[in-house]
Design a protein around this motif. Structure first.
Motif, PDB file in Angstrom:
ATOM      1  N   UNK A   9       0.865  -1.119   0.086  1.00 25.10           N
ATOM      2  CA  UNK A   9      -0.003   0.090   0.048  1.00 25.10           C
ATOM      3  C   UNK A   9       0.733   1.231   0.120  1.00 25.10           C
ATOM      4  N   UNK A  10       1.917   1.229   0.937  1.00 24.52           N
ATOM      5  CA  UNK A  10       2.700   2.525   0.943  1.00 24.52           C
ATOM      6  C   UNK A  10       3.460   2.559  -0.178  1.00 24.52           C
ATOM      7  N   UNK A  11       4.104   1.428  -0.834  1.00 30.58           N
ATOM      8  CA  UNK A  11       4.777   1.645  -2.097  1.00 30.58           C
ATOM      9  C   UNK A  11       3.978   2.005  -3.191  1.00 30.58           C
ATOM     10  N   UNK A  12       2.486   1.473  -3.534  1.00 26.37           N
ATOM     11  CA  UNK A  12       1.941   2.368  -4.512  1.00 26.37           C
ATOM     12  C   UNK A  12       1.398   3.389  -4.333  1.00 26.37           C
ATOM     13  N   UNK A  13       1.344   4.001  -3.111  1.00 21.75           N
ATOM     14  CA  UNK A  13       0.987   5.259  -2.850  1.00 21.75           C
ATOM     15  C   UNK A  13       2.235   6.378  -3.426  1.00 21.75           C
ATOM     16  N   UNK A  14       3.329   5.914  -3.126  1.00 27.56           N
ATOM     17  CA  UNK A  14       4.523   6.482  -3.758  1.00 27.56           C
ATOM     18  C   UNK A  14       4.544   6.333  -5.004  1.00 27.56           C
ATOM     19  N   UNK A  15       4.333   5.173  -5.827  1.00 23.25           N
ATOM     20  CA  UNK A  15       4.389   4.913  -7.029  1.00 23.25           C
ATOM     21  C   UNK A  15       3.300   6.074  -8.001  1.00 23.25           C
ATOM     22  N   UNK A  16       2.118   6.026  -7.180  1.00 21.25           N
ATOM     23  CA  UNK A  16       1.176   6.845  -7.876  1.00 21.25           C
ATOM     24  C   UNK A  16       1.573   8.247  -8.115  1.00 21.25           C
ATOM     25  N   UNK A  17       2.343   8.742  -7.186  1.00 23.33           N
ATOM     26  CA  UNK A  17       3.077  10.054  -7.088  1.00 23.33           C
ATOM     27  C   UNK A  17       4.308  10.294  -7.920  1.00 23.33           C
ATOM     28  N   UNK A  18       5.399   9.241  -7.753  1.00 20.49           N
ATOM     29  CA  UNK A  18       6.706   9.235  -8.419  1.00 20.49           C
ATOM     30  C   UNK A  18       7.058   8.304  -9.239  1.00 20.49           C
ATOM     31  N   UNK A  19       6.310   7.180  -9.436  1.00 20.63           N
ATOM     32  CA  UNK A  19       6.660   6.056 -10.259  1.00 20.63           C
ATOM     33  C   UNK A  19       6.745   6.478 -12.047  1.00 20.63           C
ATOM     34  N   UNK A  20       7.628   5.571 -12.523  1.00 16.61           N
ATOM     35  CA  UNK A  20       7.725   5.728 -13.858  1.00 16.61           C
ATOM     36  C   UNK A  20       6.504   5.224 -14.691  1.00 16.61           C
ATOM     37  N   UNK A  21       5.930   6.147 -15.557  1.00 11.30           N
ATOM     38  CA  UNK A  21       4.549   5.445 -16.404  1.00 11.30           C
ATOM     39  C   UNK A  21       4.620   5.724 -17.668  1.00 11.30           C
ATOM     40  N   UNK A  22       5.701   6.489 -18.138  1.00  9.73           N
ATOM     41  CA  UNK A  22       5.855   6.616 -19.552  1.00  9.73           C
ATOM     42  C   UNK A  22       6.902   6.114 -20.384  1.00  9.73           C
ATOM     43  N   UNK A  23       7.427   4.890 -19.944  1.00  4.32           N
ATOM     44  CA  UNK A  23       8.552   4.461 -20.597  1.00  4.32           C
ATOM     45  C   UNK A  23       7.935   3.762 -21.906  1.00  4.32           C
ATOM     46  N   UNK A  24       8.986   3.672 -22.696  1.00  3.21           N
ATOM     47  CA  UNK A  24       8.226   3.176 -24.227  1.00  3.21           C
ATOM     48  C   UNK A  24       7.834   1.863 -24.151  1.00  3.21           C
ATOM     49  N   UNK A  25       8.319   1.030 -23.470  1.00  2.00           N
ATOM     50  CA  UNK A  25       7.645  -0.392 -23.335  1.00  2.00           C
ATOM     51  C   UNK A  25       6.507  -0.406 -22.243  1.00  2.00           C
ATOM     52  N   UNK A  26       6.047   0.990 -21.605  1.00  4.81           N
ATOM     53  CA  UNK A  26       4.674   0.676 -20.941  1.00  4.81           C
ATOM     54  C   UNK A  26       3.627   1.262 -22.038  1.00  4.81           C
TER      55      UNK A  26
END
Ligand code: SF4
Length: 347
Positions: A9-26
């Motif tokens: 849960x903590x990790x996903x909250x961090x991911x929602x704000x700071x994770x990488x979501x626009x890499x070419x393979x995504x």
């Protein structure tokens, strides 16, 4: 695997704000695109991989295109990325997927692991990232993060620690939002819990990190015990024509730089000159600045020796393992990086 836990849960909250979501393979996620990216990302950073990934996808948009390619085409697109067995395995597995799975990258762990070059963590990443099914990953970034979180000492490559880390990774991985979770844990390891100077002040796990609490962040994970690397020196022949063509030889498919084009190699200068004399060629070569290269298991010094032939004495004939190349053809073939640099330097 758990549905969701407080760590996730903590990790996903961090991911929602700071994770990488626009890499070419995504974008346009498919088993093929995720698989290629995962193989390229082994031992290599995202920033380096992006242009290679884009060129690769342009040239081979589907598994079938890759399966039908010549090995030289695949290796030329890999030149500079290193660890060339990854490219050879990728090509071999594309052929296997075409023949055995109708060109579809498998969705199940055992079928993925049965393919060349796909280990348990890469298989987990494909299952999770491409198909959004529950998959568990334990790449280098995740290992570093888990060893620090739990202050695990000892080199993590040891089998008992590897087993322990897989168990931890499995216990922590949720079934819900699995693809986001696996991306999040890789991102946290790559961008915050970095190998050197991790950004603990920005880490969402700082309150539960044992390495931080025990002031052991700098010493965990314990590095692999070092062995002194043996050193080898070889001579290579830089044979050129007046028009700037260079004689290259294709290396055997197995071993260092397998399948790549390189310069004819000899144990030393004497052996090189003996071979020139046997071929009726002049032996008055000129030394070129040596190249040093470090492999994972030895250090290599390459001593190039230049010989420029006039047209009349271009007696070295081609065969299927040795060919003359014009400078402009060099980007179309797979070349080991040090050899590519040497050729560029001596054009
Ligand atoms: S607090 Fe520091 S060492 Fe611990 S997990 Fe976060 S970044 Fe890594």
């Amino acid at each position: 695997m758990t549905t969701i836990n407080s760590f996730a849960e903590q990790l996903l909250t961090w991911f929602d704000q700071h994770g990488r979501k626009h890499l070419p393979w995504q974008k346009n996620r498919t088993g093929y695109r995720v698989w290629v990216s995962e193989i390229m990302l082994q031992q290599t950073q995202v920033i380096t991989v992006i242009p290679y990934f884009e060129r690769f996808m342009e040239q081979f948009p589907t598994v079938k295109d890759l399966a039908q390619a010549q090995s030289d085409e695949v290796l030329s697109l890999w030149t500079g990325l290193g660890y060339y067995s990854r490219a050879r395995n990728l090509h071999a597995s594309a052929i296997a997927i075409t023949e055995q799975h109708q060109g579809n990258v498998p969705k199940d762990l055992d079928a993925l692991i049965a393919l060349k070059g796909i280990g348990r963590s890469t298989a987990g990443a494909i299952i999770s990232q491409a198909y959004n099914n529950p998959g568990v990953i334990l790449d280098g970034n995740v290992k570093r993060l888990l060893t620090r979180l739990h202050a695990i000492e000892g080199w993590p490559g040891q089998s008992h620690l590897d087993k322990q880390l897989w168990q931890m990774a499995t216990d922590l991985t949720p079934t819900q939002r699995n693809a986001d979770y696996t991306q999040a844990i890789m991102d946290l390891g790559a961008t915050i819990c970095k190998p050197k100077q991790p950004l603990c002040v920005a880490c969402p796990m700082q309150d539960c990190c044992h390495a931080l609490a025990q002031d052991k962040v700098a010493s965990i994970p314990t590095p692999k015990p070092k062995k002194a690397l043996p050193h080898k020196t070889i001579s290579v022949l830089l044979l050129k024509t007046q028009q700037g063509q260079t004689l290259l030889e294709q290396r055997p498919s197995k071993g260092i730089w397998g399948g790549l084009w390189s310069l004819p190699e000899f144990v030393d200068l004497k052996a090189l000159q003996t071979q020139l004399a046997v071929n009726g060629l002049p032996t008055n070569t000129s030394p070129v600045t040596p190249i040093k290269h470090v492999f994972s298991h030895y250090k290599l010094t390459i001593e190039p020796h230049l010989l420029v032939l006039d047209n009349a004495s271009k007696k070295v004939s081609e065969n299927n393992k040795s060919q003359w190349y014009d400078p402009q053809q060099l980007h179309t073939i797979g070349l080991a990086t040090p050899i590519k640099k040497l050729l560029e330097r001596t054009q």
